[in-house]
Design an enzyme around this catalytic site. Sequence first.
Site, PDB file in Angstrom:
ATOM      1  N   CYS A  39       0.639  -1.235   0.024  1.00  0.00           N
ATOM      2  CA  CYS A  39       0.171  -0.069  -0.029  1.00  0.00           C
ATOM      3  C   CYS A  39       0.777   1.314  -0.018  1.00  0.00           C
ATOM      4  O   CYS A  39       0.494   2.242  -1.114  1.00  0.00           O
ATOM      5  CB  CYS A  39      -1.111  -0.131   0.958  1.00  0.00           C
ATOM      6  SG  CYS A  39      -0.186   0.122   2.835  1.00  0.00           S
ATOM      7  N   HIS A  75      -2.780   1.672   6.877  1.00  0.00           N
ATOM      8  CA  HIS A  75      -2.822   1.537   5.337  1.00  0.00           C
ATOM      9  C   HIS A  75      -3.116   2.786   4.705  1.00  0.00           C
ATOM     10  O   HIS A  75      -3.389   3.716   5.581  1.00  0.00           O
ATOM     11  CB  HIS A  75      -4.319   0.716   5.159  1.00  0.00           C
ATOM     12  CG  HIS A  75      -4.478   0.179   3.685  1.00  0.00           C
ATOM     13  ND1 HIS A  75      -3.907  -0.817   3.003  1.00  0.00           N
ATOM     14  CD2 HIS A  75      -5.331   0.697   2.860  1.00  0.00           C
ATOM     15  CE1 HIS A  75      -4.401  -0.909   1.931  1.00  0.00           C
ATOM     16  NE2 HIS A  75      -5.403  -0.021   1.661  1.00  0.00           N
ATOM     17  N   HIS A  88      -5.627   1.939  -4.253  1.00  0.00           N
ATOM     18  CA  HIS A  88      -4.885   1.439  -3.424  1.00  0.00           C
ATOM     19  C   HIS A  88      -4.481  -0.002  -3.665  1.00  0.00           C
ATOM     20  O   HIS A  88      -5.073  -0.828  -4.509  1.00  0.00           O
ATOM     21  CB  HIS A  88      -5.489   1.579  -1.952  1.00  0.00           C
ATOM     22  CG  HIS A  88      -6.719   0.308  -1.667  1.00  0.00           C
ATOM     23  ND1 HIS A  88      -6.978  -0.278  -0.628  1.00  0.00           N
ATOM     24  CD2 HIS A  88      -7.707  -0.164  -2.664  1.00  0.00           C
ATOM     25  CE1 HIS A  88      -7.933  -0.994  -0.569  1.00  0.00           C
ATOM     26  NE2 HIS A  88      -8.512  -0.952  -1.674  1.00  0.00           N
TER      27      HIS A  88
END
Length: 346
Positions: A261, A309, A321
């Site tokens: 990520c 994240h 993402h």
Amino acid sequence: MAAHRRSRQHTVGGTTARAAATVVLAGAATAAGFDGAGHAAPQPTPPGADVSRLYHEAEVATEKYNGAKEKADSARQRLRALQDETARAQARLNEAREALGTVAAAQYRAGGLDPALRLMLSDDPDAYLDGAALAERAGSRHHAELGRVRAQLREIEKLRGAARVEVKTLTTRRAELERHKRTITGKLSAARQALSRMSPDERAGTAGGSGRAARSAGGTARDAALSQAPSARAAQAVAYAHQKLGSPYVWGATGPDAFDCSGLVLAAYRSAGVSLPRTTYAQIDAGRRVSRSALLPGDLVFFYSGISHVGLYIGNGQMIHAPNPSAPVRVAPVDQMPFAGATRVV
């Protein structure tokens, strides 16, 4: 009257019996209710919850791994620089020692007679005095060279001490890397095993949609996002992320063909000439914080309380993402995960 009294006694007795029965039944019902509350069956875990938890825990460990790797790389670079500087200092020390040896040899050849005695015995006092002045200057050079040698020795010892510290730091970082790596591989292995026990529909739900959903953002949406970006560099980062839709998730990867990520947003802004930190918990401080209501394409959006994240906002409540190993780089709604904050880099 007697009949009346008997009838009343019967009525009272019946009422009493019914009341007692009611109390008993109510007590039984109450007892049954408490008993049921104390031993209620646990709610079934939704399909994929364990997998999502394992992926999240693996991602937390991944960000810690990325941070440790960044620090290990820095320690390695510092150690290499110290080693190079030590080598240069050693070369300077060798030159100083050689110069010192030359001066010492010249003094040895001049002999060890007392200067006054050498003047008395000299056939040419004027020449001797000139030589004595030269010898004095040579002595000064001797002291200067000796001072340089001592300074070089102190510098080398200082450099070697700093290098020893960096070696210890690097050793600690490497051990930390291995520890996080074991955690990541263990969590991902457990997630794969849990996935293998799920139906195809349940696996698709865990992945956050089908593979086709990864490419759901069409050209019109992309063009709108680019036009709404607050800067040309933010627009370039969004364009890069769109180009990488469908790329696999690989922990620790920063592209060009696979990403985790934080690696995805790092690579997106790297393509725009902007250097970002490696980890999510450092990236959130890499720009100006913005509220969720003020998001613009190119903003970094962060999730979970531990900032574990990150995605790249592209407008209309959507982001691009890298979710987890079961799903490629894709478009997803920002409200899919617990929102933690946002940053505008440029």
